[in-house]
Design a protein around this motif. Sequence first.
Motif, short mmCIF file in Angstrom:
data_model
loop_
_atom_site.label_atom_id
_atom_site.label_comp_id
_atom_site.label_asym_id
_atom_site.label_seq_id
_atom_site.Cartn_x
_atom_site.Cartn_y
_atom_site.Cartn_z
N GLU A 39 25.76 -18.27 -10.53
CA GLU A 39 26.37 -19.13 -9.53
C GLU A 39 25.36 -20.21 -9.18
O GLU A 39 24.23 -19.93 -8.81
N SER A 192 26.61 -17.21 -0.12
CA SER A 192 26.53 -17.58 -1.52
C SER A 192 25.73 -18.87 -1.64
O SER A 192 25.58 -19.64 -0.69
N ARG A 195 27.84 -21.80 -0.70
CA ARG A 195 28.04 -21.96 0.74
C ARG A 195 26.78 -22.49 1.41
O ARG A 195 26.85 -23.32 2.32
N ASP A 287 35.27 -19.44 -2.96
CA ASP A 287 33.83 -19.59 -2.77
C ASP A 287 33.46 -20.82 -1.96
O ASP A 287 32.28 -21.08 -1.74
N LYS A 319 37.06 -21.04 -11.58
CA LYS A 319 35.61 -21.22 -11.74
C LYS A 319 35.25 -21.70 -13.14
O LYS A 319 34.25 -21.27 -13.73
#
Length: 416
Positions: A39, A192, A195, A287, A319
Amino acid sequence: MNEIKVPELAESITEGTIAEWLVKKGDSVEKGDPVVELETDKVNVEVNSDFAGVITEIIREEGDDVEVGDVIAKIDENGEAGNSSSTSEEKSEPQESKTEEVKETKKAETPAKEDSSAKGDVIASPAARKRARELNIDLSAVSPRDPLGRIRPEDVEAAASGASNTSKPAKEEKKPAEKTEFAKPVERVKMSRRRQTIAKRLVDVQHEAAMLTTFNEVDLTNVMKLRSERKEKFIEKHGVKLGFMSFFTKAVVGALKDFPLLNAEIQGNELVIKKFYDIGIAVSTDDGLVVPVVRDADRLDFAGVEKEIGSLGKKARDKKLEMSELQGGSFTITNGGTFGSMLSTPILNAPQVGILGMHNIQKRAMVMPDDTIEVRPMMYLALSYDHRIVDGKEAVQFLVRVKQLLEDPYDLLLEG
């Protein structure tokens, strides 16, 4: 024994977080097989194995932050899945020896001048580490301006020029406050990486831009009538529905041509006025918010815009977006109305200087030019803009132009 490392991800991405391992220790993989999902600030990317063999060791766990070049796993090209000799040897190897091996690997990858920052008490980007070596700056004495505590190249530059207070007590002040303990039940969830990035950028843009918002309302009677008239033929001809977003995208492009400063950005002491119309369309995902870009929206017809928005939206939710699909937009549209919002002040998507907020459609009694009262489908529009570039008069006129184009969409459809 070969190593799986974090590869070069993209020009602007140097770090990420291990989101999910797609293999486990003892699994057999072929060259090119995806082994882990990372990520990053904007998108999730899969890392493929450069070797065929058996995974003998997973060094970094899910949730760990990693940088380009970090060793995250090891693979034996001669091993056998599930019970390779090398795996057995590693199992019988003392834990201290394995630990030393990992330490030696990291030590070999870390330049000698980074000793002070390799202890784990300093978080710095690779570019910052390189600049610190060039300037002979001790990273442990640099105060980061990043609210997350990560040292950037500009922090190193500031420390070198004496513009930053580099004493250790000052750095201590930058550390997050100790966790508050609550008498009642709470749940702690790690933010995350995406974020964290969203949070930082939203704060940054409010510190750096002189952001204002102006409002107007648009009567969507003719847009809805036109969609109703054309929807079946449109689907039959193009294989896609005629939605609202194509009308708004085309209206924005038309208004940007009349008011080009809304399609600009600031670089140093210069205004960069863009002669292209790459429109970002905000998409909400599990997300967080991402803004894929519809390239050359002025050259697409309504069907082209609808297809592109649909494709980018699906990629965002799955994603599957590429970095190239998120970069370089010149103006953004966000639609809070899909969630029922009646009015909001959207935040700029820096370095852009304009963002249009759409809202919920609500039937209201409106007084017409002949003083009669009719029920009309109305939507509030919000334009946030950077007052450093755009004057209030120009912002209001831009929004009025968008309103005019939407209230007379037949010409817009023909011209589009």
